[in-house]
Design an enzyme around this catalytic site. Structure first.
Site: not given
Length: 562
Positions: A28, A51, A114-115, A412, A443, A470, A472, A476
């Site tokens: 708004d 966003e 608001h916000h 990253g 993925d 693959n 996952g 990591e």
């Protein structure tokens, strides 16, 4: 005197810099502003799904066209975009972030709107953004609105950093003279201090004159700050062996006989490592020496004769010359260097590995994928790779001429590439000669920002989306927790994503073998950029590019160090 509104003025100025698509979400506090976008011929409102994706898209758009823009609403909207804005700041990307804020009357009365945080402080989010912006403007006076808008847009373009413009709802419709648009925003860079510049040139020329085994290393800021032409001239004039960093991938023409590959410190190919680390002079153009860009800071130069050319300073050995722009220095260096090259005998440079042979029925591997991808790529393609497997794997791929590589190696942020693809393909579509946009994303990363595909479909954008399936977060798992539940994901049926988001003109294909992907790479119909395509590339769970495996080991050690 003819006038236009402040709202229309913003979009007219962006249009003058070839920003034809604006990303963001309605709220708004920015709705009246958005009305004026449609009054500017040729402007497109992307209307993103959130966003964060909008900020990634503006970043991707800017990497193709030099500057991008997004609009969010006060508080909730702008904060959702800040991760992407921070990435643009870290990686030198010029993005104009326009925030629709409450009216000046509401601000002066400190209404609990608001916000807000409920404390009457309407400037708190602006202050947050100031830490990740080159400059900001909190507009509260229509008399200075146009000049503040011009100042911020100029800074975004010149510095290649984000800027922030807070625009109150009641000032959007205030008039400013139309004639202001007749004077283009001044995008010229101030000339260097002549004496400092000459001292740098004399010193660098002397180093070159005495060097026996010099090399050039090109990084991402050579592209961000638009010195690719000067860099290519330097390579052609000197014939020095030339290498890029991971972030600089694509800046140098990889068919240039003086291009020797990618230097990543200890993760480099042995032959690359040998040439770079045995050099007696290193000319570094546009360096951003982050951990993933340097093999966890494992550069092992055998010389202190290092010259760093940056957009706002030059460094020679341990001496720094602030305020010097490398474009002017490189231009003058190129003019002066020719006479020194008469006795230089170019040495042989390493060659990148060509396509691999494999049994067509064999399972796909990362090694085959990245080495053979060059058979599909065309000159002028835009290749986007996600942080992780893709960003490391692409280093093995030889690019054709003028391929633009986009990856977020420094910041990253997982999922960046999907949102950035939306912006890049919108920009590529607007160019005089449209370019193919090819995305490689894991993925796991896809699941963070998959809604950006909906925006691409909405605007009939036609990227190639290769999903590395693959099971996952492989990067990591390589760093820590190969069997940990937190590195697992819910497995999706990727072939249903495009129709789920409403695509009509699309291909959704799964490939599992070398033969299936090789046939696709060589298919003329597949190479035609006439529809959105998603390719589900099935790979073994722990299969990864060798340099990613080594980087993961280094990162694990760094994370565990005291």
């Amino acid at each position: 005197m003819d006038t236009i509104t402040v709202g229309q003025y913003v979009f007219e100025r962006l249009k003058q810099l070839q920003v034809n698509t604006v990303f963001g979400l309605p709220g708004d506090f920015n709705l009246c502003l958005l009305d004026y976008l449609y009054k500017v011929d040729g402007m497109r409102w992307a209307g993103d799904t959130n966003e964060l994706n909008a900020s990634y898209a503006a970043d991707g758009y800017a990497r193709v066209k030099g500057i991008g823009a997004l609009i969010t609403t006060f508080g909730v909207g702008e904060l959702s975009a800040l991760n992407g804005i921070a990435g643009s700041y870290a990686e030198h990307v010029g993005v104009v972030h326009i925030v629709g804020v409450a009216s000046t009357a509401s601000q002066s009365k400190q209404l609990l709107l608001h916000h807000t945080l409920g404390n009457g402080d309407f400037n708190v989010f602006h202050r947050m953004s100031s830490y990740i912006s080159k400059t900001t403007a909190w507009i509260n006076d229509p008399q200075s609105a146009a000049s503040e808008i011009d100042r911020c847009i100029r800074e975004a373009y010149i510095s290649q950093k984000p800027v922030y413009i807070g625009l109150p709802t009641n000032l959007v419709e205030e008039p400013v003279p139309t004639a202001l648009l007749d004077t283009p925003i001044d995008l010229t860079v101030q000339p260097n201090n002549p004496s400092a510049e000459q001292e740098v040139l004399d010193t660098v020329l002397e180093l070159i004159k005495s060097a026996k085994s010099p090399v050039i290393i090109v990084d991402s800021c050579a592209s961000r700050h638009n010195v690719k032409d000067e860099t290519h001239t330097l390579i052609a004039t000197t014939q020095f062996p030339t290498f890029t960093t991971p972030m600089g991938k694509g800046v140098v023409n990889e068919n240039n006989p003086r291009f020797g590959g990618v230097y990543v410190g200890s993760l480099s190919k042995p032959e690359v490592k040998q040439v770079v680390e045995n050099a007696d002079l290193i000319l570094s153009v546009g360096a951003l020496l982050s951990d993933f860009n340097t093999g966890s800071f494992s550069y092992s130069y055998g010389t202190k004769n290092v010259v760093e050319f940056h957009s706002d300073y030059i460094k020679i050995k341990s001496a720094t010359y602030p305020g010097l722009n490398f474009r002017f220095v490189l231009q003058k260096l190129n003019e002066s260097i020719k006479s020194l090259m008469t006795d230089y005998a170019p040495i042989e440079v390493p060659q990148m590995e060509g396509p691999l042979k494999a049994d067509p029925s064999s399972k796909l591997t990362q090694q085959w994928l990245w080495t053979n991808l060059s058979t599909f790529l065309q000159p002028n393609d835009i290749v986007i790779t996600e942080t992780g497997t893709s960003a490391f794997g692409i280093l093995q791929t030889k690019f054709p001429d003028n391929v633009l590589g986009i990856s977020q190696v420094l910041w990253g942020s997982i999922g960046y590439s999907v949102g950035a693809c939306c912006g890049a393909v919108a920009a590529a579509q607007e160019l005089e000669k449209p370019r193919r946009v090819i995305l490689f994303v894991g993925d796991g990363s896809l699941q963070l920002t998959v809604q950006a595909i909906s925006t691409m479909i909405r605007h009939n954008l036609t990227p190639y989306i290769f999903v590395l399936n693959n099971q996952g977060y492989t990067i990591e798992k390589l760093i820590h927790g190969p069997n940990a539940g937190y590195n697992e994901i819910q497995i999706w049926d990727h072939l249903k994503l495009l129709p789920t988001f409403g695509a009509k003109n699309y291909d959704a294909i799964q490939v599992k073998t070398v033969g299936e992907l090789d046939t696709m790479f060589r298919c003329a119909d597949f190479a035609r950029n006439d529809k959105i395509r998603l390719i589900d590339v099935v790979l073994e769970e722990m299969d990864a590019p060798i340099n990613l495996v080594k980087q993961a080991e280094l990162t694990a050690k760094t994370n565990a160090s005291q």
